[in-house]
Design an enzyme around this catalytic site. Structure first.
Site, PDB file in Angstrom:
ATOM      1  N   LYS A 167       0.771  -1.066   0.036  1.00  0.00           N
ATOM      2  CA  LYS A 167      -0.038  -0.112  -0.087  1.00  0.00           C
ATOM      3  C   LYS A 167       0.887   1.294  -0.055  1.00  0.00           C
ATOM      4  O   LYS A 167       2.296   1.169   0.289  1.00  0.00           O
ATOM      5  CB  LYS A 167      -1.018   0.069   1.296  1.00  0.00           C
ATOM      6  CG  LYS A 167      -0.638   0.687   2.488  1.00  0.00           C
ATOM      7  CD  LYS A 167      -1.639   0.559   3.535  1.00  0.00           C
ATOM      8  CE  LYS A 167      -2.143   1.869   4.002  1.00  0.00           C
ATOM      9  NZ  LYS A 167      -1.124   2.750   4.757  1.00  0.00           N
ATOM     10  N   LYS A 201      -4.116  -8.839  10.696  1.00  0.00           N
ATOM     11  CA  LYS A 201      -3.930  -9.012  12.314  1.00  0.00           C
ATOM     12  C   LYS A 201      -4.897  -9.979  12.595  1.00  0.00           C
ATOM     13  O   LYS A 201      -5.742 -10.214  12.291  1.00  0.00           O
ATOM     14  CB  LYS A 201      -4.172  -7.588  12.679  1.00  0.00           C
ATOM     15  CG  LYS A 201      -3.069  -6.368  12.435  1.00  0.00           C
ATOM     16  CD  LYS A 201      -3.451  -4.990  13.077  1.00  0.00           C
ATOM     17  CE  LYS A 201      -2.757  -4.151  12.653  1.00  0.00           C
ATOM     18  NZ  LYS A 201      -1.618  -3.920  13.372  1.00  0.00           N
ATOM     19  N   GLU A 235      -3.627   6.886  17.049  1.00  0.00           N
ATOM     20  CA  GLU A 235      -2.189   6.675  17.144  1.00  0.00           C
ATOM     21  C   GLU A 235      -1.591   7.858  18.118  1.00  0.00           C
ATOM     22  O   GLU A 235      -1.980   8.923  17.827  1.00  0.00           O
ATOM     23  CB  GLU A 235      -1.227   6.482  15.792  1.00  0.00           C
ATOM     24  CG  GLU A 235      -1.930   5.407  15.165  1.00  0.00           C
ATOM     25  CD  GLU A 235      -1.042   5.557  13.727  1.00  0.00           C
ATOM     26  OE1 GLU A 235      -0.153   4.510  13.753  1.00  0.00           O
ATOM     27  OE2 GLU A 235      -1.265   5.919  12.904  1.00  0.00           O
ATOM     28  N   HIS A 259      -7.453   0.692   5.773  1.00  0.00           N
ATOM     29  CA  HIS A 259      -7.842  -0.031   7.315  1.00  0.00           C
ATOM     30  C   HIS A 259      -9.047   0.180   7.732  1.00  0.00           C
ATOM     31  O   HIS A 259      -9.603  -0.809   8.141  1.00  0.00           O
ATOM     32  CB  HIS A 259      -6.595   0.419   8.071  1.00  0.00           C
ATOM     33  CG  HIS A 259      -5.088   0.587   7.661  1.00  0.00           C
ATOM     34  ND1 HIS A 259      -4.638  -0.485   6.779  1.00  0.00           N
ATOM     35  CD2 HIS A 259      -4.222   1.296   7.880  1.00  0.00           C
ATOM     36  CE1 HIS A 259      -3.374  -0.304   6.683  1.00  0.00           C
ATOM     37  NE2 HIS A 259      -3.022   0.788   7.288  1.00  0.00           N
TER      38      HIS A 259
HETATM   39  C1  BG6 Z   1       0.170   2.213   7.996  1.00  0.00           C
HETATM   40  C2  BG6 Z   1       0.247   3.663   7.985  1.00  0.00           C
HETATM   41  O1  BG6 Z   1      -0.361   1.542   7.000  1.00  0.00           O
HETATM   42  O2  BG6 Z   1      -0.440   1.698   9.334  1.00  0.00           O
HETATM   43  C3  BG6 Z   1       0.940   4.373   9.127  1.00  0.00           C
HETATM   44  O3  BG6 Z   1       0.743   4.246   6.724  1.00  0.00           O
HETATM   45  C4  BG6 Z   1       0.298   3.855  10.579  1.00  0.00           C
HETATM   46  O4  BG6 Z   1       0.712   5.852   9.163  1.00  0.00           O
HETATM   47  C5  BG6 Z   1       0.363   2.260  10.341  1.00  0.00           C
HETATM   48  O5  BG6 Z   1       1.035   4.365  11.481  1.00  0.00           O
HETATM   49  C6  BG6 Z   1      -0.121   1.693  11.778  1.00  0.00           C
HETATM   50  O6  BG6 Z   1      -0.050   0.358  11.650  1.00  0.00           O
HETATM   51  P1  BG6 Z   1      -0.436  -0.546  12.968  1.00  0.00           P
HETATM   52  O7  BG6 Z   1      -0.096  -1.918  12.573  1.00  0.00           O
HETATM   53  O8  BG6 Z   1       0.753   0.089  13.816  1.00  0.00           O
HETATM   54  O9  BG6 Z   1      -1.545  -0.118  13.561  1.00  0.00           O
END
Ligand code: BG6
Length: 508
Positions: A167, A201, A235, A259
């Site tokens: 992606k 996941k 986040e 996502h």
């Molecule tokens: C990625 C994004 O796809 O997913 C990031 O580009 C983001 O910006 C990340 O931080 C988050 O992934 P995870 O697995 O840490 O939730």
């Protein structure tokens, strides 16, 4: 061995065919942080075939030895479990390197020769998985060169050819269409594996099991019982060192388009007829197709964008987005987005889906909250506390688990009601660690199972929802950015989006 038997019970018989993995962008961040550690983990747990090789391809003038040394260093840093020398040495013995520019036809001729040699040495049966871990701007060039060099065809040659595309898949609807066309000229859809690592996941994969391996949830999983759904991916990190990438991307492209819409699809989809990749993806496409693209007026009403200013996260002062390296000091890129979406179908008509994601929020937490309707009749009128409606919270990360909240009588002579929870947590229910999403996804691609990958039409439909939002913003006066302090839950408008409907975001 016991650990592996439990974790991969359904897979033990399914070791992939001997194969070569050609890793484009092998010296990049993604390769070192995610792809190579996942391969190493699969290797050391004997989930990769014995006859196997990784051929890194990138521009840097490395030799096989310097590349191996770099991989050794990054694995000791990023491996999910402590590395041990024997498994590391045996893994590195399968790793090789080829220097080349992605738009240079000669490099692909050399790749062909190198693959022939390596495949003879390693006995990989001419099965090949190409992995595009480059900058997205290089995807079309690599795909076209693979086609030109005859490296993509399966017909008339021995072995399979597959490609993993990382992606972001496109930048908007137009570019996603174009990229799909470019991929389609060279590969058949069944050869293409588009990554959305959320689908790999454990907790996300469990959504389907939770819904369709249990009989008691499905009957209430609809507009008659569900009041609304909230999906949050919060986040606490900022944009780290990805300023120039993020300036072009923003939260809508980075997370909402993929996502969040994937999570929504898994929650809202109908039960598929079989557990096959296409049956599953057909149902997900139905969901995204049921979300009507928004007009600019809808966007103004139903979507909120935000950008963080300076603030405090985990008791540490942090700078604002506009002060981050490689970011325009007047940037209008959104680091937060919240949207109210409507899935217009028989099951969900009238049930809002509230989605939000943001950087520099107070904590890292991804959760799906199914908020049920209140009881139709208040029987316990004389209790002091208004009963709360039932809630089912699926915690994707961290503290992975599922919580069901219901009302209970407080012990005592009177009649007082309080909400209590039944809480399943992975940590206490299972004594094994979950694999990293990349381990799951790479193994599936090697096995030829595309269930956890996005299909061409799915990606395009998702852009069909996000592109009108981005378009409306171009012509609309941007909010006065920054509009939330780092370390808070986003702009006040995001709260108003729900307050307008008499609801509020769940406190995470
Ligand atoms: C990625 C994004 O796809 O997913 C990031 O580009 C983001 O910006 C990340 O931080 C988050 O992934 P995870 O697995 O840490 O939730």
């Amino acid at each position: 061995l016991e650990f592996r038997r439990v974790l991969f019970r359904s897979r033990l018989e399914r070791v992939p065919d001997p194969c070569a993995i050609v890793l484009f962008g092998a010296t990049g961040d993604l390769a070192h942080r995610k792809v190579l550690p996942a391969l190493y983990q699969l290797w050391r747990t004997n989930l990769l075939p014995h006859d196997f090789l990784v051929l890194g391809v990138a521009r840097r003038p490395y030799t096989r030895e310097t590349f191996r040394a770099e991989v050794r260093g990054s694995l000791s840093h990023y491996s999910r479990t402590a590395v041990d020398d024997p498994s590391l040495d045996s893994f590195l013995a399968q790793v090789s390197y080829l220097q080349g520019n992605f738009d240079d036809p000669d490099a692909f001729e050399r790749l062909k020769l190198e693959l022939d040699t390596c495949e003879r040495e390693h006995g990989t049966g001419r099965n090949r998985l190409y992995y595009l871990a480059t900058q997205p701007s290089a995807f079309p060039a690599v795909i076209a060169q693979l086609g030109r060099a005859g490296l993509s065809h399966e017909t008339g040659v021995e072995g399979w050819r597959r490609i993993i595309v990382e992606k972001p898949f496109g930048h908007d609807m137009e570019s996603a269409f174009r990229l799909n066309r470019e991929v389609g000229r060279v590969f058949r859809e069944r050869q293409v594996f588009r990554i959305d690592h959320y689908l790999g996941k454990e907790t996300v994969r469990n959504i389907l099991v939770f819904r369709f391996a249990n009989g008691i949830f499905e009957p209430v999983w609809n507009r008659r019982y569900v009041d609304h759904v909230q999906i949050t991916m919060a986040e606490s990190i900022g944009i780290e060192d990805r300023g120039s990438f993020y300036e072009e991307t923003g939260a809508s492209r980075d997370v909402l388009q993929n996502h969040l819409l994937q999570l929504l699809s898994l929650v809202a989809m109908e039960p598929p007829a079989t557990f096959g990749a296409d049956a599953l993806r057909d149902e997900k496409v139905q969901v995204v197709s049921s979300i009507a693209p928004m007009t600019p007026a809808d966007v103004a009403q139903n979507v909120v964008r935000g950008q963080y200013g300076p603030g405090w996260v985990a008791a540490t002062p942090v700078q604002g987005y506009r002060q981050e390296p490689e970011v325009d000091p007047d940037s209008e890129t959104e680091t937060f987005v919240a949207a109210r979406l409507q899935v217009d179908n028989w099951r969900w008509s009238g049930v809002p889906f509230y989605l939000r994601t943001g950087k520099r929020l107070p904590k890292r937490a991804t959760e799906i909250a199914i908020q049920f309707r209140n009881v139709p009749h208040r029987l316990f009128r004389d209790t002091s506390i208004e009963p709360e409606p039932n809630l089912l919270a699926i915690r994707i990360q961290p503290d992975e688990g599922i919580l069901l909240r219901f009302e209970s009588k407080m012990p005592g002579l009177g009649l007082d009601i309080r909400p209590v929870s039944m809480d399943f947590t992975y940590g206490s229910a299972f004594s094994v660690d979950s694999p990293d999403a990349y381990e799951t996804l790479i193994l599936d691609a090697l096995l030829g199972d595309a269930s956890l990958f996005a299909r061409a039409d799915e990606v395009e439909k998702a852009w069909g929802i996000v592109t009108p939002i981005l378009g409306a913003w171009i012509d609309d006066v941007p909010p006065r950015f920054p509009n939330y302090d780092a370390g808070t839950w986003g702009p006040a408008e995001a709260d108003r989006l729900l307050a307008r409907d008499g609801r509020r975001w769940r406190r995470l």
